[in-house]
Design a protein around this motif. Structure first.
Motif, PDB file in Angstrom:
ATOM      1  N   GLU A 299     -10.509   4.806  -1.870  1.00  0.00           N
ATOM      2  CA  GLU A 299     -10.557   4.557  -3.317  1.00  0.00           C
ATOM      3  C   GLU A 299     -11.782   5.241  -3.933  1.00  0.00           C
ATOM      4  O   GLU A 299     -12.736   5.584  -3.234  1.00  0.00           O
ATOM      5  CB  GLU A 299     -10.597   3.057  -3.608  1.00  0.00           C
ATOM      6  CG  GLU A 299     -11.909   2.409  -3.266  1.00  0.00           C
ATOM      7  CD  GLU A 299     -12.002   0.999  -3.848  1.00  0.00           C
ATOM      8  OE1 GLU A 299     -11.766   0.821  -5.051  1.00  0.00           O
ATOM      9  OE2 GLU A 299     -12.320   0.087  -3.067  1.00  0.00           O
ATOM     10  N   TYR A 300     -11.722   5.421  -5.240  1.00  0.00           N
ATOM     11  CA  TYR A 300     -12.822   6.077  -5.941  1.00  0.00           C
ATOM     12  C   TYR A 300     -13.271   5.173  -7.086  1.00  0.00           C
ATOM     13  O   TYR A 300     -12.449   4.675  -7.847  1.00  0.00           O
ATOM     14  CB  TYR A 300     -12.369   7.443  -6.470  1.00  0.00           C
ATOM     15  CG  TYR A 300     -13.520   8.294  -6.930  1.00  0.00           C
ATOM     16  CD1 TYR A 300     -14.393   8.865  -5.999  1.00  0.00           C
ATOM     17  CD2 TYR A 300     -13.759   8.488  -8.279  1.00  0.00           C
ATOM     18  CE1 TYR A 300     -15.472   9.634  -6.414  1.00  0.00           C
ATOM     19  CE2 TYR A 300     -14.837   9.258  -8.703  1.00  0.00           C
ATOM     20  CZ  TYR A 300     -15.699   9.818  -7.753  1.00  0.00           C
ATOM     21  OH  TYR A 300     -16.773  10.561  -8.165  1.00  0.00           O
TER      22      TYR A 300
ATOM     23  N   LEU B 283      -2.784   4.812   1.403  1.00  0.00           N
ATOM     24  CA  LEU B 283      -3.615   5.259   0.289  1.00  0.00           C
ATOM     25  C   LEU B 283      -4.825   6.017   0.816  1.00  0.00           C
ATOM     26  O   LEU B 283      -5.356   5.663   1.882  1.00  0.00           O
ATOM     27  CB  LEU B 283      -4.103   4.051  -0.515  1.00  0.00           C
ATOM     28  CG  LEU B 283      -3.110   3.402  -1.478  1.00  0.00           C
ATOM     29  CD1 LEU B 283      -3.683   2.085  -2.007  1.00  0.00           C
ATOM     30  CD2 LEU B 283      -2.773   4.338  -2.638  1.00  0.00           C
TER      31      LEU B 283
ATOM     32  N   ARG C  66      -5.204   2.236 -11.484  1.00  0.00           N
ATOM     33  CA  ARG C  66      -6.281   1.219 -11.478  1.00  0.00           C
ATOM     34  C   ARG C  66      -5.749  -0.027 -10.796  1.00  0.00           C
ATOM     35  O   ARG C  66      -4.734  -0.587 -11.224  1.00  0.00           O
ATOM     36  CB  ARG C  66      -6.671   0.914 -12.917  1.00  0.00           C
ATOM     37  CG  ARG C  66      -7.545  -0.314 -13.111  1.00  0.00           C
ATOM     38  CD  ARG C  66      -7.660  -0.650 -14.597  1.00  0.00           C
ATOM     39  NE  ARG C  66      -8.350  -1.901 -14.823  1.00  0.00           N
ATOM     40  CZ  ARG C  66      -8.167  -2.666 -15.902  1.00  0.00           C
ATOM     41  NH1 ARG C  66      -7.323  -2.300 -16.840  1.00  0.00           N
ATOM     42  NH2 ARG C  66      -8.824  -3.786 -16.038  1.00  0.00           N
ATOM     43  N   PHE C  67      -6.432  -0.443  -9.724  1.00  0.00           N
ATOM     44  CA  PHE C  67      -5.978  -1.654  -9.046  1.00  0.00           C
ATOM     45  C   PHE C  67      -6.668  -2.862  -9.666  1.00  0.00           C
ATOM     46  O   PHE C  67      -7.861  -2.821  -9.975  1.00  0.00           O
ATOM     47  CB  PHE C  67      -6.257  -1.581  -7.534  1.00  0.00           C
ATOM     48  CG  PHE C  67      -5.527  -2.653  -6.785  1.00  0.00           C
ATOM     49  CD1 PHE C  67      -4.144  -2.596  -6.670  1.00  0.00           C
ATOM     50  CD2 PHE C  67      -6.202  -3.725  -6.229  1.00  0.00           C
ATOM     51  CE1 PHE C  67      -3.448  -3.608  -6.014  1.00  0.00           C
ATOM     52  CE2 PHE C  67      -5.520  -4.731  -5.564  1.00  0.00           C
ATOM     53  CZ  PHE C  67      -4.133  -4.671  -5.453  1.00  0.00           C
TER      54      PHE C  67
ATOM     55  N   GLU D 138       0.834  -1.207   0.000  1.00  0.00           N
ATOM     56  CA  GLU D 138       0.000   0.000   0.000  1.00  0.00           C
ATOM     57  C   GLU D 138       0.871   1.261   0.000  1.00  0.00           C
ATOM     58  O   GLU D 138       0.613   2.214  -0.746  1.00  0.00           O
ATOM     59  CB  GLU D 138      -0.930   0.006   1.226  1.00  0.00           C
ATOM     60  CG  GLU D 138      -1.771   1.267   1.290  1.00  0.00           C
ATOM     61  CD  GLU D 138      -2.732   1.332   2.483  1.00  0.00           C
ATOM     62  OE1 GLU D 138      -2.907   0.316   3.183  1.00  0.00           O
ATOM     63  OE2 GLU D 138      -3.310   2.417   2.689  1.00  0.00           O
TER      64      GLU D 138
ATOM     65  N   ASN E 150     -10.977   0.671 -11.837  1.00  0.00           N
ATOM     66  CA  ASN E 150     -11.518   1.942 -12.342  1.00  0.00           C
ATOM     67  C   ASN E 150     -10.666   2.449 -13.500  1.00  0.00           C
ATOM     68  O   ASN E 150      -9.524   2.880 -13.304  1.00  0.00           O
ATOM     69  CB  ASN E 150     -11.574   2.987 -11.220  1.00  0.00           C
ATOM     70  CG  ASN E 150     -12.226   4.278 -11.698  1.00  0.00           C
ATOM     71  OD1 ASN E 150     -12.479   4.457 -12.893  1.00  0.00           O
ATOM     72  ND2 ASN E 150     -12.509   5.170 -10.767  1.00  0.00           N
TER      73      ASN E 150
ATOM     74  N   TYR F  19     -12.400  13.145  -1.574  1.00  0.00           N
ATOM     75  CA  TYR F  19     -11.532  12.009  -1.909  1.00  0.00           C
ATOM     76  C   TYR F  19     -10.091  12.441  -2.209  1.00  0.00           C
ATOM     77  O   TYR F  19      -9.256  11.608  -2.537  1.00  0.00           O
ATOM     78  CB  TYR F  19     -12.098  11.249  -3.121  1.00  0.00           C
ATOM     79  CG  TYR F  19     -13.310  10.411  -2.777  1.00  0.00           C
ATOM     80  CD1 TYR F  19     -13.158   9.078  -2.386  1.00  0.00           C
ATOM     81  CD2 TYR F  19     -14.593  10.948  -2.818  1.00  0.00           C
ATOM     82  CE1 TYR F  19     -14.263   8.307  -2.069  1.00  0.00           C
ATOM     83  CE2 TYR F  19     -15.698  10.188  -2.499  1.00  0.00           C
ATOM     84  CZ  TYR F  19     -15.534   8.881  -2.129  1.00  0.00           C
ATOM     85  OH  TYR F  19     -16.619   8.110  -1.809  1.00  0.00           O
TER      86      TYR F  19
ATOM     87  N   CYS G  86      -6.152   9.533  -8.615  1.00  0.00           N
ATOM     88  CA  CYS G  86      -6.928   8.781  -7.640  1.00  0.00           C
ATOM     89  C   CYS G  86      -6.691   7.311  -7.948  1.00  0.00           C
ATOM     90  O   CYS G  86      -6.050   6.979  -8.945  1.00  0.00           O
ATOM     91  CB  CYS G  86      -8.419   9.115  -7.719  1.00  0.00           C
ATOM     92  SG  CYS G  86      -9.180   8.794  -9.312  1.00  0.00           S
ATOM     93  N   TRP G  87      -7.185   6.444  -7.071  1.00  0.00           N
ATOM     94  CA  TRP G  87      -7.044   5.019  -7.348  1.00  0.00           C
ATOM     95  C   TRP G  87      -8.385   4.335  -7.118  1.00  0.00           C
ATOM     96  O   TRP G  87      -9.246   4.851  -6.386  1.00  0.00           O
ATOM     97  CB  TRP G  87      -5.953   4.390  -6.475  1.00  0.00           C
ATOM     98  CG  TRP G  87      -6.385   4.094  -5.062  1.00  0.00           C
ATOM     99  CD1 TRP G  87      -6.447   4.987  -4.040  1.00  0.00           C
ATOM    100  CD2 TRP G  87      -6.835   2.839  -4.554  1.00  0.00           C
ATOM    101  NE1 TRP G  87      -6.903   4.369  -2.914  1.00  0.00           N
ATOM    102  CE2 TRP G  87      -7.143   3.037  -3.193  1.00  0.00           C
ATOM    103  CE3 TRP G  87      -6.995   1.564  -5.105  1.00  0.00           C
ATOM    104  CZ2 TRP G  87      -7.610   2.008  -2.382  1.00  0.00           C
ATOM    105  CZ3 TRP G  87      -7.456   0.541  -4.295  1.00  0.00           C
ATOM    106  CH2 TRP G  87      -7.765   0.765  -2.936  1.00  0.00           C
ATOM    107  N   GLY G  88      -8.579   3.199  -7.764  1.00  0.00           N
ATOM    108  CA  GLY G  88      -9.811   2.456  -7.560  1.00  0.00           C
ATOM    109  C   GLY G  88      -9.700   1.078  -8.183  1.00  0.00           C
ATOM    110  O   GLY G  88      -8.979   0.887  -9.171  1.00  0.00           O
TER     111      GLY G  88
ATOM    112  N   ALA H  12      -9.380   6.086 -13.297  1.00  0.00           N
ATOM    113  CA  ALA H  12      -8.406   6.454 -12.258  1.00  0.00           C
ATOM    114  C   ALA H  12      -7.009   6.299 -12.840  1.00  0.00           C
ATOM    115  O   ALA H  12      -6.736   5.342 -13.556  1.00  0.00           O
ATOM    116  CB  ALA H  12      -8.571   5.545 -11.043  1.00  0.00           C
TER     117      ALA H  12
END
Ligand code: GLU
Ligand code: MG
Length: 443
Positions: A366-367, A363, A316-317, A267, A310, A382, A305-307, A313
């Motif tokens: 997430e979005y 982090l 992107r995870f 993370e 997504n 966010y 941002c991360w998600g 974003a």
């Protein structure tokens, strides 16, 4: 027989007569010196000469004028990496090898991007860590030559099937493991993604994949463009980078108690990348045209941002399908394009991640939606920001990045800034269509 002589004997038996020794400059262009195969043992030892002036080259082959860079005198030595030398399947008689750059006394050159990746990989190894990385390659050919049709359309395979098979066969013959290959969104646009490797291998593969696509395209009477945009109204070619962090056999984005199985280290690494994204944009989106692609709502990842999964974003995870996670969990950094020097980008990503790890960053929340549809309150809640919308703005973030300055060292950092500022000046005042046309066949 020396190692190099054995390589010569093997390649000679495969019909190779010349070796392309390539490096990527600060503007993101692959440059080459080529030698007859018989000279390889000598070149592997002493390198082949290349001017330090390449440090100041821009994408249009003009040179930035700045003290300390772009000197017309002096010489560097391009030393091919024989661990990666590859017979080029689509260019019979040729082999290719990526080069490290040294001074004439054999000293490591501080402006060498490939040696920079080595330093960052060792910095990770000092912490007991390793990385797996992979690039996605998108490209566009003249659509009138290969038919157009619906985005990701099966119909387009009827036109392009033989062409894509030749790309696949050439990559496979060169030891590149292909994961996906298919028509992309725009008419004439395609994508190939390749398996994760160590960071240096991933950057080398990015260079080799593009060269291979170019060569196969030529054989089909086509021209391939990897430019961020190839038409003023298009969605463009991204150069997404996938990465995962490992401690021995454990994927630190999968075996922990944090979000989606991230460990605290995993993370923190991603949080470091997320924090540095505005500065990294100057590395991974290096031409003013990059910012015509890096727009909201076209899957380019224009927001910091991360998600999970997504596609709007920048980070992107990805966990993969059920059961795949241990090997597959990774983060895809979507905002970059293929005008980027892949070595500089890979090294900078590792530097940003390790800084996050050293500071045990966390982090933010997430979005899951398209940030372009969120109102200002939601964005603030966010902590989401639009990534730089111009090269000049990205350069300002890079100038202030102590993390990237320290990691690259003053020489390389200064060269990158010099070239970015000059690219900005080169395009100032140009209309969109003119700017797109100017880079269309450069990358
Ligand atoms: N072409 C898009 C880009 O410029 C990416 C599409 C995709 O997510 O594959 O980044
Ligand atoms: Mg794609």
């Amino acid at each position: 027989m020396s190692g190099a002589e054995r390589v010569v004997a093997r390649l000679s038996g495969e019909g190779v007569r010349a070796v392309a020794v390539s490096f990527v400059d600060n503007a993101g262009i692959s440059r080459v010196k080529a030698v007859p195969l018989g000279r390889l043992p000598d070149v592997a030892l002493r390198g082949v000469g290349a001017s330090p002036a390449f440090d100041a080259f821009l994408a249009d082959d003009s040179m930035a004028s700045a003290d300390g860079y772009g000197s017309r005198s002096g010489d560097l030595r391009l030393v091919p990496d024989l661990n990666r030398i590859t017979r080029l399947a689509a260019q019979p008689g040729w082999a290719w090898a990526p080069a490290d750059r040294f001074g004439q006394e054999g000293e490591p050159y501080p402006g060498c991007h490939r040696l920079f990746v080595g330093r960052m990989t060792r910095a990770a190894a000092d912490r007991g860590l390793s990385l797996r990385m992979g690039f996605e390659t998108e490209w566009t050919v003249e659509s009138d030559r290969l038919g157009d049709g619906p985005a990701y359309g099966l119909a387009r395979l009827a036109d392009s099937g033989a062409y894509l098979l030749d790309v696949l066969d050439a990559l496979t013959a060169q030891g590149v493991e292909v994961l996906q290959i298919h028509p992309e969104y725009e008419p004439g646009q395609f994508e190939v993604s390749t398996a994760a490797e160590d960071p240096l291998g991933a950057a080398d593969t990015a260079v080799l994949v593009r060269h291979t696509v170019r060569a196969v395209s030529r054989a089909h009477g086509l021209r391939a463009s990897f430019a961020p945009l190839t038409t003023p109204s298009g969605v463009g070619n991204g150069g997404h980078v996938h990465l995962s962090l490992w401690r021995e056999a454990e994927n630190l984005l999968y075996v922990g108690e944090g979000p989606y199985g991230m460990t605290a280290e995993g993370e923190a690494f991603l949080a470091g990348v997320l924090r540095s994204l505005p500065a990294l944009t100057a590395v991974g989106c290096p031409t003013p045209v990059s910012y015509l692609r890096l727009e909201p709502s076209v899957w380019a990842g224009a927001y910091r941002c991360w998600g999970l999964e997504n596609r709007e974003a920048a980070l992107r995870f990805i966990t993969g399908a059920a059961g795949e996670g241990g090997t597959c969990a990774n983060a895809e950094v979507k905002c970059f394009d293929q005008a980027a020097n892949p070595y500089l980008l890979v090294g900078s990503l590792i530097a940003a991640g390790l800084a996050g790890l050293d500071e045990t960053l966390r982090l933010p929340a997430e979005y899951g939606d398209d940030p372009a549809r969120a109102d200002a309150d939601e964005l603030a809640r966010y902590g989401i920001e639009r990534l730089p919308d111009s090269l000049l703005e990205a350069v300002r973030h890079l100038e202030e990045s102590a993390v990237l300055r320290k990691a690259m060292g003053d020489h390389l950092f200064g060269a990158v800034l010099t070239v970015r500022r000059a690219e900005h000046r080169l395009f100032a005042g140009r209309a969109r269509a003119e700017a797109v046309e100017a880079v269309r066949w450069r990358y």
